[in-house]
Motif scaffolding. Sequence first.
Motif, PDB file in Angstrom:
ATOM      1  N   ALA A 140       0.825  -1.206   0.000  1.00 17.72           N
ATOM      2  CA  ALA A 140       0.000   0.000   0.000  1.00 17.72           C
ATOM      3  C   ALA A 140       0.861   1.260   0.000  1.00 17.72           C
ATOM      4  CB  ALA A 140      -0.923  -0.015   1.214  1.00 17.72           C
ATOM      5  N   ALA A 141       2.094   1.131   0.501  1.00 19.63           N
ATOM      6  CA  ALA A 141       3.007   2.287   0.537  1.00 19.63           C
ATOM      7  C   ALA A 141       3.288   2.821  -0.854  1.00 19.63           C
ATOM      8  CB  ALA A 141       4.316   1.891   1.228  1.00 19.63           C
ATOM      9  N   TYR A 142       3.124   1.972  -1.864  1.00 17.92           N
ATOM     10  CA  TYR A 142       3.391   2.410  -3.229  1.00 17.92           C
ATOM     11  C   TYR A 142       2.385   3.483  -3.665  1.00 17.92           C
ATOM     12  CZ  TYR A 142       6.836  -1.296  -4.130  1.00 17.92           C
ATOM     13  OH  TYR A 142       7.951  -2.095  -4.099  1.00 17.92           O
ATOM     14  N   GLY A 143       1.234   3.527  -3.014  1.00 19.99           N
ATOM     15  CA  GLY A 143       0.242   4.528  -3.375  1.00 19.99           C
ATOM     16  C   GLY A 143       0.451   5.850  -2.675  1.00 19.99           C
ATOM     17  N   GLY A 144       1.361   5.886  -1.704  1.00  7.44           N
ATOM     18  CA  GLY A 144       1.577   7.121  -0.962  1.00  7.44           C
ATOM     19  C   GLY A 144       2.993   7.622  -1.032  1.00  7.44           C
ATOM     20  N   GLY A 145       3.866   6.914  -1.715  1.00  7.55           N
ATOM     21  CA  GLY A 145       5.262   7.327  -1.829  1.00  7.55           C
ATOM     22  C   GLY A 145       5.596   7.678  -3.263  1.00  7.55           C
ATOM     23  N   PHE A 146       6.848   7.389  -3.626  1.00  2.00           N
ATOM     24  CA  PHE A 146       7.283   7.605  -5.004  1.00  2.00           C
ATOM     25  C   PHE A 146       6.941   9.021  -5.480  1.00  2.00           C
ATOM     26  CE2 PHE A 146       6.574   2.843  -5.347  1.00  2.00           C
ATOM     27  CZ  PHE A 146       7.928   2.514  -5.372  1.00  2.00           C
ATOM     28  N   ARG A 147       7.527  10.006  -4.824  1.00  5.43           N
ATOM     29  CA  ARG A 147       7.211  11.397  -5.138  1.00  5.43           C
ATOM     30  C   ARG A 147       7.569  11.763  -6.586  1.00  5.43           C
ATOM     31  NH1 ARG A 147       6.707  14.371  -0.374  1.00  5.43           N
ATOM     32  NH2 ARG A 147       5.681  13.027   1.154  1.00  5.43           N
ATOM     33  N   SER A 148       8.539  11.047  -7.184  1.00  4.08           N
ATOM     34  CA  SER A 148       9.027  11.435  -8.521  1.00  4.08           C
ATOM     35  C   SER A 148       8.832  10.344  -9.568  1.00  4.08           C
ATOM     36  CB  SER A 148      10.528  11.793  -8.448  1.00  4.08           C
ATOM     37  OG  SER A 148      10.784  12.763  -7.459  1.00  4.08           O
ATOM     38  N   LEU A 149       8.121   9.288  -9.235  1.00  2.00           N
ATOM     39  CA  LEU A 149       8.072   8.117 -10.122  1.00  2.00           C
ATOM     40  C   LEU A 149       7.354   8.428 -11.435  1.00  2.00           C
ATOM     41  CD1 LEU A 149       9.119   5.225  -9.968  1.00  2.00           C
ATOM     42  CD2 LEU A 149       6.811   4.506  -9.311  1.00  2.00           C
ATOM     43  N   VAL A 150       8.022   8.126 -12.535  1.00  2.00           N
ATOM     44  CA  VAL A 150       7.483   8.348 -13.882  1.00  2.00           C
ATOM     45  C   VAL A 150       7.158   7.019 -14.563  1.00  2.00           C
ATOM     46  CG1 VAL A 150       7.998   9.265 -16.176  1.00  2.00           C
ATOM     47  CG2 VAL A 150       8.723  10.523 -14.135  1.00  2.00           C
ATOM     48  N   GLU A 151       7.989   6.012 -14.357  1.00  2.00           N
ATOM     49  CA  GLU A 151       7.776   4.704 -14.982  1.00  2.00           C
ATOM     50  C   GLU A 151       7.771   3.612 -13.914  1.00  2.00           C
ATOM     51  OE1 GLU A 151      10.389   3.811 -18.190  1.00  2.00           O
ATOM     52  OE2 GLU A 151       9.935   5.660 -19.295  1.00  2.00           O
TER      53      GLU A 151
ATOM     54  N   PHE B 151      -4.797   1.892  -5.805  1.00  2.00           N
ATOM     55  CA  PHE B 151      -4.180   3.070  -5.190  1.00  2.00           C
ATOM     56  C   PHE B 151      -3.046   3.637  -6.038  1.00  2.00           C
ATOM     57  CE2 PHE B 151      -2.744  -0.867  -3.044  1.00  2.00           C
ATOM     58  CZ  PHE B 151      -1.438  -0.926  -3.498  1.00  2.00           C
ATOM     59  N   LEU B 152      -2.617   2.899  -7.036  1.00  2.00           N
ATOM     60  CA  LEU B 152      -1.557   3.430  -7.891  1.00  2.00           C
ATOM     61  C   LEU B 152      -2.042   4.625  -8.707  1.00  2.00           C
ATOM     62  CD1 LEU B 152       0.187   0.166  -9.181  1.00  2.00           C
ATOM     63  CD2 LEU B 152       0.908   1.688  -7.330  1.00  2.00           C
ATOM     64  N   THR B 153      -3.360   4.817  -8.760  1.00  2.00           N
ATOM     65  CA  THR B 153      -3.874   6.004  -9.456  1.00  2.00           C
ATOM     66  C   THR B 153      -3.519   7.286  -8.716  1.00  2.00           C
ATOM     67  OG1 THR B 153      -6.021   5.716  -8.353  1.00  2.00           O
ATOM     68  CG2 THR B 153      -5.771   4.743 -10.538  1.00  2.00           C
ATOM     69  N   ASN B 154      -2.986   7.149  -7.493  1.00  2.00           N
ATOM     70  CA  ASN B 154      -2.519   8.326  -6.743  1.00  2.00           C
ATOM     71  C   ASN B 154      -1.201   8.865  -7.279  1.00  2.00           C
ATOM     72  OD1 ASN B 154      -4.715   8.054  -5.019  1.00  2.00           O
ATOM     73  ND2 ASN B 154      -3.579   6.789  -3.563  1.00  2.00           N
ATOM     74  N   LEU B 155      -0.502   8.040  -8.063  1.00  2.00           N
ATOM     75  CA  LEU B 155       0.818   8.442  -8.553  1.00  2.00           C
ATOM     76  C   LEU B 155       0.633   9.269  -9.817  1.00  2.00           C
ATOM     77  CD1 LEU B 155       2.743   5.047  -8.063  1.00  2.00           C
ATOM     78  CD2 LEU B 155       2.491   6.956  -6.459  1.00  2.00           C
ATOM     79  N   THR B 156       0.242  10.502  -9.623  1.00  3.55           N
ATOM     80  CA  THR B 156      -0.124  11.340 -10.762  1.00  3.55           C
ATOM     81  C   THR B 156       1.060  11.744 -11.626  1.00  3.55           C
ATOM     82  OG1 THR B 156      -0.008  13.271  -9.291  1.00  3.55           O
ATOM     83  CG2 THR B 156      -2.169  12.238  -9.603  1.00  3.55           C
ATOM     84  N   THR B 157       2.281  11.437 -11.172  1.00  7.57           N
ATOM     85  CA  THR B 157       3.463  11.723 -11.993  1.00  7.57           C
ATOM     86  C   THR B 157       3.729  10.643 -13.023  1.00  7.57           C
ATOM     87  OG1 THR B 157       4.866  10.665 -10.329  1.00  7.57           O
ATOM     88  CG2 THR B 157       4.559  13.063 -10.156  1.00  7.57           C
ATOM     89  N   LEU B 158       2.984   9.518 -12.939  1.00 10.53           N
ATOM     90  CA  LEU B 158       3.261   8.376 -13.813  1.00 10.53           C
ATOM     91  C   LEU B 158       2.993   8.694 -15.283  1.00 10.53           C
ATOM     92  CD1 LEU B 158       1.910   5.173 -11.997  1.00 10.53           C
ATOM     93  CD2 LEU B 158       4.283   5.735 -12.532  1.00 10.53           C
ATOM     94  N   LYS B 159       3.899   8.236 -16.120  1.00  8.68           N
ATOM     95  CA  LYS B 159       3.710   8.260 -17.570  1.00  8.68           C
ATOM     96  C   LYS B 159       3.640   6.850 -18.155  1.00  8.68           C
ATOM     97  CE  LYS B 159       5.951  12.727 -18.307  1.00  8.68           C
ATOM     98  NZ  LYS B 159       7.040  13.463 -19.018  1.00  8.68           N
ATOM     99  N   VAL B 160       4.228   5.881 -17.452  1.00  9.53           N
ATOM    100  CA  VAL B 160       4.222   4.484 -17.900  1.00  9.53           C
ATOM    101  C   VAL B 160       3.811   3.609 -16.728  1.00  9.53           C
ATOM    102  CG1 VAL B 160       5.603   2.559 -18.761  1.00  9.53           C
ATOM    103  CG2 VAL B 160       6.022   4.866 -19.632  1.00  9.53           C
ATOM    104  N   LEU B 161       2.749   2.833 -16.915  1.00  8.31           N
ATOM    105  CA  LEU B 161       2.305   1.879 -15.895  1.00  8.31           C
ATOM    106  C   LEU B 161       2.149   0.520 -16.556  1.00  8.31           C
ATOM    107  CD1 LEU B 161       1.348   1.109 -13.084  1.00  8.31           C
ATOM    108  CD2 LEU B 161      -0.963   1.877 -13.715  1.00  8.31           C
ATOM    109  N   GLN B 162       3.001  -0.432 -16.174  1.00  8.44           N
ATOM    110  CA  GLN B 162       2.999  -1.772 -16.753  1.00  8.44           C
ATOM    111  C   GLN B 162       2.894  -2.811 -15.641  1.00  8.44           C
ATOM    112  OE1 GLN B 162       6.412  -2.365 -19.266  1.00  8.44           O
ATOM    113  NE2 GLN B 162       5.904  -0.668 -20.629  1.00  8.44           N
ATOM    114  N   LEU B 163       1.732  -3.452 -15.550  1.00 12.89           N
ATOM    115  CA  LEU B 163       1.508  -4.492 -14.537  1.00 12.89           C
ATOM    116  C   LEU B 163       1.058  -5.805 -15.187  1.00 12.89           C
ATOM    117  CD1 LEU B 163      -0.460  -2.387 -11.887  1.00 12.89           C
ATOM    118  CD2 LEU B 163       1.988  -2.850 -11.955  1.00 12.89           C
ATOM    119  N   ALA B 164       1.238  -5.941 -16.458  1.00 17.71           N
ATOM    120  CA  ALA B 164       0.683  -7.073 -17.205  1.00 17.71           C
ATOM    121  C   ALA B 164       1.229  -8.415 -16.719  1.00 17.71           C
ATOM    122  CB  ALA B 164       0.979  -6.912 -18.696  1.00 17.71           C
TER     123      ALA B 164
END
Length: 788
Positions: free
Chosen positions: A134-145, A160-173
């Motif tokens: 769950a920490a992944y949804g509240g951390g990663f202040r700079s995560l892009v990929e 909760f990963l939708t909280n990472l509004t800095t993301l440009k690439v999300l790959q969980l396949a």
Amino acid sequence: MAALRRLLLPLVALLVLLPLRTVTSSDAGHLLAAKHELSDPAGALSGWDASQPLCAWPHVTCARKSTTAVSELYMYNLSIAGVFPSSLCSLRSLRRLSLAGNDIAGPLPACLADLRALSDLDLSGNDFSGEVPAAYGGGFRSLVELKMVQNSLSGDFPAFLTNLTTLKVLQLAYNPFTPSPLPENIGDLAGLRQLYLASCNLTGKIPPSIGNLGNLGNLDLSFNRLSGEIPASVGNLSSLFQMEAYSNQLSGRIPEGLGSLKKLRNIDISMNLFTGELPEDMFAGPSLESVHIYQNQLTGRLPASLGTARRLADLRMFGNQIEGPFPPEFGKNCPLEFLDMSANLMSGPIPPTLCASGNLTHLLLLGNRFEGAIPAELGQCRTLLRIRLFNNSLSGPVPPEFWGLPNVRMLELRSNALSGTVDPAIGCAKNLSNLQIQGNRFTGVLPAELGNLSNLQELVASDNSFSGPMPSSLVQLYQLNLLDLSNNSLSGEIPRGIGRLKALIRLNFSHNHLTGIVPPEIAQIHEMNAMDLSSNELSGGVPMQLQNLQLNDLNLSYNKLSGPLPLLFTASRYRESFLGNPGLCYGLCTRDGDADGIRRARINMAASILSAAAVILLIALAWFTYKYRSYKRRAAEISGEKASWVLTSFHRVEFDERDIVNSLDENNVIGKEYAYTLHVTEKSDVFSFGVVILELVTGKSPMAPEIGEKDLVAWVCDNIDQNGAESVLDQKLVDQFKNEMRKVLNIGLLCVNKSPNNRPPMRSVVKLLLEVQGENKPKAKKEADPAF
């Protein structure tokens, strides 16, 4: 001096220990600790050495203007294993971390979310398991990929990963998440450029908020269980260049608006449940190159926009219910390469413009209602590799050049109404491996140029009106494994040299007008398991050599074959293989219509059988009497209780003659088959007789000491395999009767065949024995030649 030494020693110790403490507390120390925790069988991390500068270590990049801080750690595909080393979470300057393509297992480290500088994280292709922290949804202040493809992650999809509004690439396949819906607020990731969620166990509908992803270029939701309609909001994805949602349960109509996506190049929404007609703007996108909508339930006609698609190269819509013709001049305005509209309800002519660009490689229109002739223009399409036009209503002759396309590997024209001849130009189709033209109205002779097709593996031309002889060049097709020319009007003989087709598995020449003999050389095709030569005018005998083939299907019925049937084919499994050949006989053969000869033959056969049976009976009685009297002499002093006798076949058993005679009564005399089935048949008697024959020709009893633990049948077979037939013959007789003994041995081996169905009937056995006797009767002495 001593006082000075006492002052210097602590100083020296401090100078020695200070670098070590610095290493262990620096990024270099954290990397060395990680190296210690990981398994590194390939030695990829052997260059991590405290004696070397950190920035020179392999797979390590230092931060700008620093020699001690690590900014990038690229450890892709190094074959390292173990659990994630927590010391890597202490690399505070780390911006990029790739551990993809290794064998790291265990839970995802929550501590990574505390790395404020981290922008790119790639943990794909490992064996991480458990839930996404769950920490992944509240951390990663700079995560892009964020890339975690192909692991073993479980639990609910991490909404909760939708909280990472800095993301440009999300790959969980390709992670086995618990069936979960796609987050309704997926549109919050407004900066997202790539969303790769294939095979994530996603359920429910695609949220309309997905239309908010205006920067999204690549969307992959394939291999999930998404249902419902595609939201109309996808028409707002102005940056989208690739959309994949195949293999789901999406339904309803395909929405309008896809044609307005100017950057869309590839769309694959196949293997769903879409219904209704295609939207009119389906092919209006100016960049559209590939459209896959196969295996749905689409109806109606192709939209007019298909005819104006300028960049379309790949169209696959097979397995729908599309009807009507192609748009006029389809293919003229686009670089078409791959066209598959198979298994629809399309009709009308095949457009002559399909290969106007000169790029078409695959033309697959099978299972429709196309009509008319094959366009002559396609005969100039030298790029074609696969052509599948079967199960349509095509008619007329095939263009000569179409037969000889040089790169075609598969040409399937079967089940149409095509006519004319096979043009000799087919000899130019050097790469052809599969030619299927059955079920048409072709006439004329098969061209000799077929023999030039050295790569041909399947040739099926059945159910046509071909005539004349088969081309002798067919025997040059050494890679052929299927040859079917049945149901034509072919005449002449089966080509000589057919035994060269060593790769042939199935051969069918049935229902023609073939004459001549069945070539014995067919038996040289050892791989063949099905042969049908029925309903021809073949004559002569059935070659004995055919017995050497392991045929699952054999049909020589309704010919003009004559003479004795080879012994193997008298078995019941071949009962229908020789019907309609009145000249064939299963016993002694006589001339047709010779009633007296038939009567004499039957009398002679009956007499022979009775004579042989009498001789066998007398021998058996004499042998039994001799053994019984011998036992009585040896067992006079022995008394004992009658022993119980265990059922057995002709194998070595643990009892002696005294046990046999002491246990002998009518209930204990059994044959081999009775030991397994408790049912006495003629075949079990034939086996028993075969064992007696083997005893006679080998001079050994079933319990001879030299046989060892084997039974006589197994001993004979093993010795023949290892040392040849002469090794088992009775050495006291072999010099004088070698040929006769070999023939009798072969008869005995037929009788003891493991399969009862393959054993000859007793009358055939008697006939074979009489033939051996007849061949070796004393011949009358020749008169002396006159003197000159």
